[in-house]
Design an enzyme around this catalytic site. Sequence first.
Site, PDB file in Angstrom:
ATOM      1  N   SER A 259      31.646  43.077  37.312  1.00  0.00           N
ATOM      2  CA  SER A 259      32.510  41.933  37.039  1.00  0.00           C
ATOM      3  C   SER A 259      32.540  41.684  35.537  1.00  0.00           C
ATOM      4  CB  SER A 259      31.984  40.694  37.768  1.00  0.00           C
ATOM      5  OG  SER A 259      30.812  40.237  37.118  1.00  0.00           O
ATOM      6  N   LYS A 260      33.308  40.687  35.173  1.00  0.00           N
ATOM      7  CA  LYS A 260      33.531  40.362  33.754  1.00  0.00           C
ATOM      8  C   LYS A 260      32.229  40.245  32.960  1.00  0.00           C
ATOM      9  CE  LYS A 260      37.459  38.889  31.574  1.00  0.00           C
ATOM     10  NZ  LYS A 260      38.184  39.999  31.958  1.00  0.00           N
ATOM     11  N   ARG A 261      31.198  39.719  33.621  1.00  0.00           N
ATOM     12  CA  ARG A 261      29.976  39.506  32.833  1.00  0.00           C
ATOM     13  C   ARG A 261      29.285  40.814  32.453  1.00  0.00           C
ATOM     14  NH1 ARG A 261      25.710  39.328  36.800  1.00  0.00           N
ATOM     15  NH2 ARG A 261      26.945  39.372  38.696  1.00  0.00           N
ATOM     16  N   GLY A 263      30.956  43.111  30.983  1.00  0.00           N
ATOM     17  CA  GLY A 263      31.880  43.665  29.988  1.00  0.00           C
ATOM     18  C   GLY A 263      33.276  43.565  30.584  1.00  0.00           C
TER      19      GLY A 263
END
Length: 494
Positions: A259-261, A263
Amino acid sequence: MEKLTRTDNVRVRFAPSPTGFPHIGNIRTALFNWLFAKRHGGKFIVRVEDTDQDRLVPGATDAVLAALDWLGIDWDEGPRVGGPFGPYFQSERLDIYQKLADDLVDRGLAYRCYCTEERLKEMREEQARSKERTGYDRLCRNLSQDERNRKEDEGGRSVIRFAVPKSGVTAVSDLIRGEVVWQNEVLDDFILIKSDGFPTYHMAVVTDDHLMEISHVMRAEEWLPSTPRHLQLHQALGFGPPQFAHLPMILGPDRSKLSKRHGATFVLDYRDQGFLHEALVNFLELVGWSLDDHTEIMTPSTVIENFGLERVNKAPAIFDYEKLTWMNGMYIRQLPEEDLADRIMPFLEDGLPKECLPVDRDYLLRIVPLIQERTKLLTDVAEMSEFFFQTDLDFDPQRLIQKGMDRQTALAALAACQTEISNAKIFEHEPLEAALRVAATGLELSPRQFFGTLRVAATGRDATPPLFETMEVLGRERVLDRIQQAISRLGDSD
Ligand code: GLU
């Protein structure tokens, strides 16, 4: 184990749904298919699966193609290039799916279902209450011909459902996962054609994989549960199924879903963040595949020559942004300076203050060797090199006074620099350094103090690429001008 030779007629496809922007997982799938096609001298096809009209995201197809373009993943057939098995947009093939589904209805292998949304909702709620398996209860599968005729006359909306065999098993021999078996009784009578006349994913994918003569379906593991449906449908339609290979999931280093966290997730964000396409490709090749147990940096031809499903892992692959960043630095270091300058240019145009523009390419070419070693991302460069371009440096003059110095000694150091630099016969880093070292000793200042003051004066920074090379690139005039400004500012400050 793969039993292929280069002579097999390999045709593989990447089948994006334009329901969102392409993320790392999508492009890893595209890349593995492309490598497989290249390895076997086969064809790589792009097919746009735009049958879910409610979920279409404007611009998504273009973004997928732009991501492939950026990464150098070219296709033999598909959007823009066409090909003998087109059209390659499923929304342009509706009549093909409809005809095949109608044939299945005529042969009793599929049926029209007239159940309304409300009825299906009630059915699901009831199944949930009584803890039964959820799924269509096959009410319409058992309608008599009279009941069917009546429903047709009422003119309500209907869908076409596949009549899944109620017993037996469906098995696939997956090229990565081995033998996987499903009990047919757990499979739902899934929809083939929706009430809007569009096919479902299952109907369209099976039809097109067959008509486009796809030899191997290589796709994300999340599609494995769909595979028994696809095999059933291939069989009902009289198609010989392709071979299947389900690629391992991609997780973050903490082993949770990517997921976004971990990268950026969208591929084009990596371009905008200053990654080189070569580095991202190399990195993605290792997300689930390996050349051996140690090689990280690989040329495209090495990968193509060696790519095979036998070295694709079953276990989830880890996406490690730190490693990607490291790899990007490695690739940046390997680039010819001219090439790197050209890639840096747009990031400078975007990242430098307006008054520093336009950037002179020849000047940039002289800066590049000084920053190449230290650059991990192309986006680092604007910040790192801004002082090369600024006309006025903005810093607190107190920073000119290094540890153990006072204003007077800092001014004396700057004056000595002025003299040495003005008197230097040639403005090159080696003689410049030698002369300035002598000047430092004359003032009884350590090189750290003396050059610290000079560095701040010449660049406004405490840390820069090697100082004397940096000054050589800045040029004598600019350096002298900056030293003069530093002297005035320090003289003025209290
Ligand atoms: N359209 C599907 C996707 O977006 C393709 C699945 C498949 O390859 O069968 O992932």
